[in-house]
Design a protein around this motif. Structure first.
Motif, PDB file in Angstrom:
ATOM      1  N   ASP A  41      -7.810   4.406  16.763  1.00  0.00           N
ATOM      2  CA  ASP A  41      -7.405   5.044  17.716  1.00  0.00           C
ATOM      3  C   ASP A  41      -7.466   6.533  17.616  1.00  0.00           C
ATOM      4  O   ASP A  41      -7.827   7.287  18.772  1.00  0.00           O
ATOM      5  CB  ASP A  41      -5.814   4.555  17.950  1.00  0.00           C
ATOM      6  CG  ASP A  41      -5.323   5.259  19.288  1.00  0.00           C
ATOM      7  OD1 ASP A  41      -5.892   5.059  20.433  1.00  0.00           O
ATOM      8  OD2 ASP A  41      -4.152   5.744  19.484  1.00  0.00           O
ATOM      9  N   PHE A  42      -7.494   6.854  16.329  1.00  0.00           N
ATOM     10  CA  PHE A  42      -7.786   8.322  16.197  1.00  0.00           C
ATOM     11  C   PHE A  42      -9.389   8.681  16.302  1.00  0.00           C
ATOM     12  O   PHE A  42      -9.643   9.851  16.722  1.00  0.00           O
ATOM     13  CB  PHE A  42      -7.581   8.768  14.615  1.00  0.00           C
ATOM     14  CG  PHE A  42      -5.999   9.115  14.215  1.00  0.00           C
ATOM     15  CD1 PHE A  42      -5.513  10.164  15.106  1.00  0.00           C
ATOM     16  CD2 PHE A  42      -5.579   8.682  13.278  1.00  0.00           C
ATOM     17  CE1 PHE A  42      -4.103  10.470  14.792  1.00  0.00           C
ATOM     18  CE2 PHE A  42      -4.134   9.053  12.970  1.00  0.00           C
ATOM     19  CZ  PHE A  42      -3.530  10.025  13.623  1.00  0.00           C
ATOM     20  N   ALA A  43     -10.161   7.805  15.891  1.00  0.00           N
ATOM     21  CA  ALA A  43     -11.866   7.910  15.793  1.00  0.00           C
ATOM     22  C   ALA A  43     -12.440   7.750  17.399  1.00  0.00           C
ATOM     23  O   ALA A  43     -13.317   8.244  17.405  1.00  0.00           O
ATOM     24  CB  ALA A  43     -12.283   6.971  14.874  1.00  0.00           C
ATOM     25  N   LEU A  44     -11.928   7.013  18.017  1.00  0.00           N
ATOM     26  CA  LEU A  44     -12.464   6.348  19.283  1.00  0.00           C
ATOM     27  C   LEU A  44     -12.374   7.800  20.233  1.00  0.00           C
ATOM     28  O   LEU A  44     -11.285   8.391  20.371  1.00  0.00           O
ATOM     29  CB  LEU A  44     -11.828   5.277  19.989  1.00  0.00           C
ATOM     30  CG  LEU A  44     -12.051   4.038  19.289  1.00  0.00           C
ATOM     31  CD1 LEU A  44     -11.602   2.825  19.707  1.00  0.00           C
ATOM     32  CD2 LEU A  44     -13.780   3.836  19.323  1.00  0.00           C
ATOM     33  N   PRO A  45     -13.304   7.793  21.332  1.00  0.00           N
ATOM     34  CA  PRO A  45     -13.217   8.756  22.484  1.00  0.00           C
ATOM     35  C   PRO A  45     -11.746   8.410  23.119  1.00  0.00           C
ATOM     36  O   PRO A  45     -11.325   7.397  23.212  1.00  0.00           O
ATOM     37  CB  PRO A  45     -14.282   8.924  23.142  1.00  0.00           C
ATOM     38  CG  PRO A  45     -15.148   7.423  22.697  1.00  0.00           C
ATOM     39  CD  PRO A  45     -14.595   7.202  21.495  1.00  0.00           C
ATOM     40  N   ASP A  46     -11.478   9.276  24.105  1.00  0.00           N
ATOM     41  CA  ASP A  46     -10.364   9.213  24.930  1.00  0.00           C
ATOM     42  C   ASP A  46     -10.225   8.015  26.012  1.00  0.00           C
ATOM     43  O   ASP A  46      -9.294   7.482  26.141  1.00  0.00           O
ATOM     44  CB  ASP A  46     -10.249  10.690  25.828  1.00  0.00           C
ATOM     45  CG  ASP A  46      -9.842  11.670  24.822  1.00  0.00           C
ATOM     46  OD1 ASP A  46      -9.085  11.642  23.837  1.00  0.00           O
ATOM     47  OD2 ASP A  46      -9.974  12.875  25.112  1.00  0.00           O
ATOM     48  N   GLY A  47     -11.361   7.523  26.271  1.00  0.00           N
ATOM     49  CA  GLY A  47     -11.401   6.546  27.258  1.00  0.00           C
ATOM     50  C   GLY A  47     -11.020   5.208  26.596  1.00  0.00           C
ATOM     51  O   GLY A  47     -10.775   4.161  27.086  1.00  0.00           O
ATOM     52  N   ALA A  48     -11.256   5.012  25.354  1.00  0.00           N
ATOM     53  CA  ALA A  48     -11.251   3.893  24.531  1.00  0.00           C
ATOM     54  C   ALA A  48      -9.968   3.685  23.721  1.00  0.00           C
ATOM     55  O   ALA A  48     -10.023   3.061  22.455  1.00  0.00           O
ATOM     56  CB  ALA A  48     -12.597   3.424  23.916  1.00  0.00           C
ATOM     57  N   LYS A  49      -9.121   4.446  23.669  1.00  0.00           N
ATOM     58  CA  LYS A  49      -7.898   4.625  22.767  1.00  0.00           C
ATOM     59  C   LYS A  49      -7.248   3.086  22.872  1.00  0.00           C
ATOM     60  O   LYS A  49      -6.904   2.751  23.970  1.00  0.00           O
ATOM     61  CB  LYS A  49      -7.016   5.557  23.080  1.00  0.00           C
ATOM     62  CG  LYS A  49      -7.490   7.075  23.123  1.00  0.00           C
ATOM     63  CD  LYS A  49      -7.653   7.417  21.634  1.00  0.00           C
ATOM     64  CE  LYS A  49      -8.331   8.751  21.496  1.00  0.00           C
ATOM     65  NZ  LYS A  49      -8.471   9.133  20.332  1.00  0.00           N
ATOM     66  N   VAL A  50      -6.749   2.839  21.784  1.00  0.00           N
ATOM     67  CA  VAL A  50      -5.884   1.493  21.501  1.00  0.00           C
ATOM     68  C   VAL A  50      -4.585   1.613  22.044  1.00  0.00           C
ATOM     69  O   VAL A  50      -3.924   0.824  22.722  1.00  0.00           O
ATOM     70  CB  VAL A  50      -6.053   0.971  20.126  1.00  0.00           C
ATOM     71  CG1 VAL A  50      -5.273  -0.208  19.899  1.00  0.00           C
ATOM     72  CG2 VAL A  50      -7.719   0.893  19.748  1.00  0.00           C
ATOM     73  N   PHE A  51      -4.023   2.820  21.657  1.00  0.00           N
ATOM     74  CA  PHE A  51      -2.647   3.004  21.984  1.00  0.00           C
ATOM     75  C   PHE A  51      -2.549   4.241  22.819  1.00  0.00           C
ATOM     76  O   PHE A  51      -1.296   4.899  22.807  1.00  0.00           O
ATOM     77  CB  PHE A  51      -1.689   3.201  20.453  1.00  0.00           C
ATOM     78  CG  PHE A  51      -1.877   2.348  19.580  1.00  0.00           C
ATOM     79  CD1 PHE A  51      -1.038   0.977  20.006  1.00  0.00           C
ATOM     80  CD2 PHE A  51      -2.365   2.399  18.445  1.00  0.00           C
ATOM     81  CE1 PHE A  51      -1.198  -0.127  19.009  1.00  0.00           C
ATOM     82  CE2 PHE A  51      -2.686   1.485  17.481  1.00  0.00           C
ATOM     83  CZ  PHE A  51      -1.748   0.294  17.840  1.00  0.00           C
ATOM     84  N   GLY A  52      -3.288   4.674  23.637  1.00  0.00           N
ATOM     85  CA  GLY A  52      -3.076   5.451  24.601  1.00  0.00           C
ATOM     86  C   GLY A  52      -3.498   6.786  24.323  1.00  0.00           C
ATOM     87  O   GLY A  52      -2.967   7.781  24.641  1.00  0.00           O
ATOM     88  N   GLY A  53      -3.721   7.214  22.696  1.00  0.00           N
ATOM     89  CA  GLY A  53      -4.142   8.355  22.317  1.00  0.00           C
ATOM     90  C   GLY A  53      -2.981   9.188  21.869  1.00  0.00           C
ATOM     91  O   GLY A  53      -2.993  10.378  21.936  1.00  0.00           O
ATOM     92  N   GLN A  54      -1.825   8.454  21.391  1.00  0.00           N
ATOM     93  CA  GLN A  54      -0.628   9.021  21.122  1.00  0.00           C
ATOM     94  C   GLN A  54      -0.461   9.287  19.596  1.00  0.00           C
ATOM     95  O   GLN A  54      -0.585   8.211  18.742  1.00  0.00           O
ATOM     96  CB  GLN A  54       0.597   8.268  21.761  1.00  0.00           C
ATOM     97  CG  GLN A  54       0.731   8.131  23.135  1.00  0.00           C
ATOM     98  CD  GLN A  54       1.996   7.330  23.488  1.00  0.00           C
ATOM     99  OE1 GLN A  54       2.652   6.628  22.731  1.00  0.00           O
ATOM    100  NE2 GLN A  54       2.133   7.186  24.890  1.00  0.00           N
TER     101      GLN A  54
END
Length: 80
Positions: A41-54
């Protein structure tokens, strides 16, 4: 005291060390998966966030995975 009200001390089977080891390995595996998801979730770009980028959720998940890993390690030392 009748036989119907007698206390049976060994009614349930005791847990074996093999089952305890399996549960510890399962806890370690689940903690590793949770930590991996938080790191992704930290490493992926904003569109592919696992937990919504929180980031708060990611940090809490990493802390809980570390805590479960430590508790599994402590239990592993107890059964060895």
């Amino acid at each position: 005291m009748s036989s119907r009200t007698a206390i049976r001390p060994h009614r349930f089977p005791m847990a074996s060390p093999t089952n305890a080891r399996r549960m510890i390995f399962l806890a370690w595996a689940l903690a590793a998966v949770a930590a991996l998801l938080a790191i992704l979730d930290f490493a992926l770009p904003d569109g592919a966030k696992v937990f919504g980028g929180q980031p708060v959720m990611d940090v809490l998940l990493l802390i809980s995975a570390a805590l479960v890993g430590y508790l599994g390690w402590d239990a592993w030392r107890d059964i060895r």
